[in-house]
Motif scaffolding. Structure first.
Motif, PDB file in Angstrom:
ATOM      1  N   LYS A  31     -28.183  21.955  -5.276  1.00 53.72           N
ATOM      2  CA  LYS A  31     -28.797  21.276  -6.435  1.00 53.72           C
ATOM      3  C   LYS A  31     -30.000  20.442  -6.015  1.00 53.72           C
ATOM      4  O   LYS A  31     -31.055  20.473  -6.658  1.00 53.72           O
ATOM      5  N   ILE A  32     -29.826  19.700  -4.932  1.00 52.64           N
ATOM      6  CA  ILE A  32     -30.907  18.825  -4.457  1.00 52.64           C
ATOM      7  C   ILE A  32     -32.113  19.650  -4.012  1.00 52.64           C
ATOM      8  O   ILE A  32     -33.258  19.343  -4.350  1.00 52.64           O
ATOM      9  N   TYR A  33     -31.850  20.731  -3.261  1.00 51.32           N
ATOM     10  CA  TYR A  33     -32.960  21.552  -2.762  1.00 51.32           C
ATOM     11  C   TYR A  33     -33.690  22.234  -3.915  1.00 51.32           C
ATOM     12  O   TYR A  33     -34.928  22.263  -3.952  1.00 51.32           O
ATOM     13  N   ALA A  34     -32.930  22.782  -4.872  1.00 52.43           N
ATOM     14  CA  ALA A  34     -33.557  23.480  -5.993  1.00 52.43           C
ATOM     15  C   ALA A  34     -34.386  22.522  -6.846  1.00 52.43           C
ATOM     16  O   ALA A  34     -35.482  22.872  -7.319  1.00 52.43           O
ATOM     17  N   ALA A  35     -33.868  21.307  -7.044  1.00 49.19           N
ATOM     18  CA  ALA A  35     -34.590  20.335  -7.866  1.00 49.19           C
ATOM     19  C   ALA A  35     -35.890  19.894  -7.199  1.00 49.19           C
ATOM     20  O   ALA A  35     -36.883  19.596  -7.877  1.00 49.19           O
TER      21      ALA A  35
END
Length: 269
Positions: A225-229
């Motif tokens: 989630k963090i990387y995609a955001a």
């Protein structure tokens, strides 16, 4: 010549096309990881969450299995109070969605637990505990333990009840105590029935461990989630996230299926 039914032996030997298709998709993702810098960077980032996912899953499963066995014994005990208390716990917990239980344990039960500890510790001169001292990871593990213990309790109960009552009566006639009957007669036979559904619960727990990401626990899903955001590479990131979970769950599912077949073959001898 009659056509084979879905349950005939011919169907059991048919080629597993679904597995071939899954392997082809997995090979494609592996090829992208090996040749595409973006995929390789995503895998390197998410690999840091594999250890957290494994720790949360294994710890919660071991604790849930221990609590589930205790609940199953209480359900089958001769005490009405123990039976009704265990049944109340099992039915209530099974009726609450896992995500709701996760939030409830993390933000309601955990502060109440800390307050209860402080009420006991402070009169004894012990240092008070802060709610933040109970990490979100352990709150997530506690929630998964409570949630899965109710389902595992039913697995243990069904397995124990599958043992022939005549053997238990024979053990009583030989003068074996209740603990000896359970340890030497009941459990060794019940485990054959218990292991397959217990393995299925472990696989389900791997998937449900992704829910701990809502608490900010740095597992595979949270890091994804963090990387995609931050990178806006949603397609590539969640391809890798799904790939990692599928490797774990499908691999364990195939291993469990092979184990069941070996046990079935051994029992048929």
């Amino acid at each position: 010549m009659t056509p084979e039914t879905p349950h005939s032996s011919g169907t059991e030997r048919e080629f597993p096309w679904w597995l071939a298709a899954a392997a082809a998709i997995g090979a494609l993702i592996l090829w992208n990881i090996a040749t595409d810098e973006v995929y390789a960077r995503i895998l390197a980032t998410l690999s840091r969450g594999i250890g957290m996912t494994a720790f949360v899953t294994v710890t919660a499963f071991v604790l849930a299995a221990a609590l589930g066995l205790l609940l199953a014994v209480c359900v089958l005990s001769g005490s009405v109070i123990l039976r009704q208390t265990a049944r109340f716990y099992i039915e209530i917990i099974r009726g609450v969605p896992m995500l709701v239980l996760l939030f409830y344990i993390a933000f309601v039960a955990a502060p109440a637990l800390v307050a209860g500890w402080n009420a006991i510790a402070e009169p004894l001169g012990l240092a008070p505990m802060q709610t933040r001292d109970l990490s979100l990871m352990w709150r997530a593990i506690l929630a998964l333990t409570i949630g899965y213990s109710a389902f595992i309790a039913e697995v243990f109960r069904a397995g124990i009840q599958s043992v022939d009552a005549g053997q238990i009566e024979a053990a009583k006639a030989l003068g074996l105590s209740g603990w000896q009957r359970f340890r030497l007669i009941v459990f060794p036979q019940a485990i054959r029935t218990i292991l397959p559904p217990l393995g299925n619960d472990f696989i389900a727990l791997i998937k449900d461990s992704a829910l701990v990401s809502v608490l900010g626990v740095a597992d595979i899903t949270q890091l994804g989630k963090i990387y995609a955001a931050g990178s806006f590479r949603f397609f590539e990131t969640y391809n890798v996230v799904a790939f990692l979970y599928l490797v774990m769950t499908v691999g364990l599912s195939l291993a469990l299926r092979g184990f069941e077949q070996r046990m079935r073959h051994r029992n048929s001898r």
